[in-house]
Scaffold this motif. Structure first.
Motif, PDB file in Angstrom:
ATOM      1  N   UNK A  28       0.577  -1.192   0.064  1.00 50.00           N
ATOM      2  CA  UNK A  28      -0.065  -0.106   0.065  1.00 50.00           C
ATOM      3  C   UNK A  28       0.892   1.282   0.101  1.00 50.00           C
ATOM      4  N   UNK A  29       1.884   1.383  -0.762  1.00 52.88           N
ATOM      5  CA  UNK A  29       2.605   2.589  -0.911  1.00 52.88           C
ATOM      6  C   UNK A  29       3.778   2.672  -0.159  1.00 52.88           C
ATOM      7  N   UNK A  30       3.887   1.841   0.782  1.00 49.17           N
ATOM      8  CA  UNK A  30       5.093   1.908   1.691  1.00 49.17           C
ATOM      9  C   UNK A  30       6.246   1.323   0.904  1.00 49.17           C
ATOM     10  N   UNK A  31       7.265   1.810   0.940  1.00 53.19           N
ATOM     11  CA  UNK A  31       8.538   1.721   0.082  1.00 53.19           C
ATOM     12  C   UNK A  31       9.687   2.062   0.846  1.00 53.19           C
ATOM     13  N   UNK A  32      11.013   1.278   0.358  1.00 56.57           N
ATOM     14  CA  UNK A  32      12.350   1.779   0.959  1.00 56.57           C
ATOM     15  C   UNK A  32      12.847   2.887   0.278  1.00 56.57           C
ATOM     16  N   UNK A  33      12.076   3.554  -1.054  1.00 54.91           N
ATOM     17  CA  UNK A  33      12.690   4.423  -1.804  1.00 54.91           C
ATOM     18  C   UNK A  33      12.702   5.593  -0.963  1.00 54.91           C
TER      19      UNK A  33
ATOM     20  N   UNK B 158      11.215  12.900   0.235  1.00 57.62           N
ATOM     21  CA  UNK B 158      10.885  13.726   1.396  1.00 57.62           C
ATOM     22  C   UNK B 158       9.475  14.161   1.403  1.00 57.62           C
ATOM     23  N   UNK B 159       8.653  13.807   0.420  1.00 59.11           N
ATOM     24  CA  UNK B 159       7.248  14.283   0.201  1.00 59.11           C
ATOM     25  C   UNK B 159       6.544  13.038   0.954  1.00 59.11           C
ATOM     26  N   UNK B 160       7.051  11.966   1.623  1.00 54.17           N
ATOM     27  CA  UNK B 160       6.202  11.030   2.359  1.00 54.17           C
ATOM     28  C   UNK B 160       5.255  11.736   3.576  1.00 54.17           C
ATOM     29  N   UNK B 161       4.408  11.227   3.733  1.00 56.22           N
ATOM     30  CA  UNK B 161       3.524  11.597   4.804  1.00 56.22           C
ATOM     31  C   UNK B 161       3.946  11.154   6.069  1.00 56.22           C
ATOM     32  N   UNK B 162       3.953  11.770   7.269  1.00 56.65           N
ATOM     33  CA  UNK B 162       4.520  11.367   8.631  1.00 56.65           C
ATOM     34  C   UNK B 162       3.216  10.389   8.922  1.00 56.65           C
ATOM     35  N   UNK B 163       3.574   9.470  10.005  1.00 59.97           N
ATOM     36  CA  UNK B 163       2.431   8.665  10.596  1.00 59.97           C
ATOM     37  C   UNK B 163       2.568   7.404  10.503  1.00 59.97           C
TER      38      UNK B 163
END
Length: 108
Positions: A95-100, A103-108
């Motif tokens: 579901x979009x979680x990746x090791x890439x 900096x735009x990833x949402x916190x949480x």
């Protein structure tokens, strides 16, 4: 009189050690499970933990040499391989979680 002490220009050794020890614990845990594929929830959780730990300690001023240690490199490679395997076998279960890096990833 009030004596002002500016913050140090480098983090305390305890931050460096805390980061290194945190990554080593995860690396040892993964090494103990070298012959096993991680469950999708284990993988998602570990990716979040490793990325957040890296990001938070970088913000605390931990040096690049410590952040990008051999231990971190080993973790990153293993989780990237597990991620690729899961994306094929789970069909999008991450579901979009990746090791890439992003900096735009949402916190949480």
């Amino acid at each position: 009189d009030f004596l002002f002490c500016p913050p140090p220009l480098y983090p305390r050794p305890s931050f460096q050690q805390w980061y290194s020890n945190s990554m080593k614990v995860i690396c040892v845990w993964l090494a103990d499970r070298l012959d096993l594929q991680l469950h999708i929830y284990q993988l998602k959780t570990l990716i979040k933990i490793v990325k957040k730990t890296y990001r938070d300690f970088r913000l605390q001023g931990v040096l690049e040499g410590t952040l990008n240690s051999k231990t971190y490199d080993t973790l990153h490679r293993r989780l990237t391989v597990e991620e690729a395997t899961a994306s094929v076998s789970e069909g999008g279960g991450l579901q979009g979680i990746t090791m890439k890096d992003s900096d735009e990833e949402e916190e949480g």
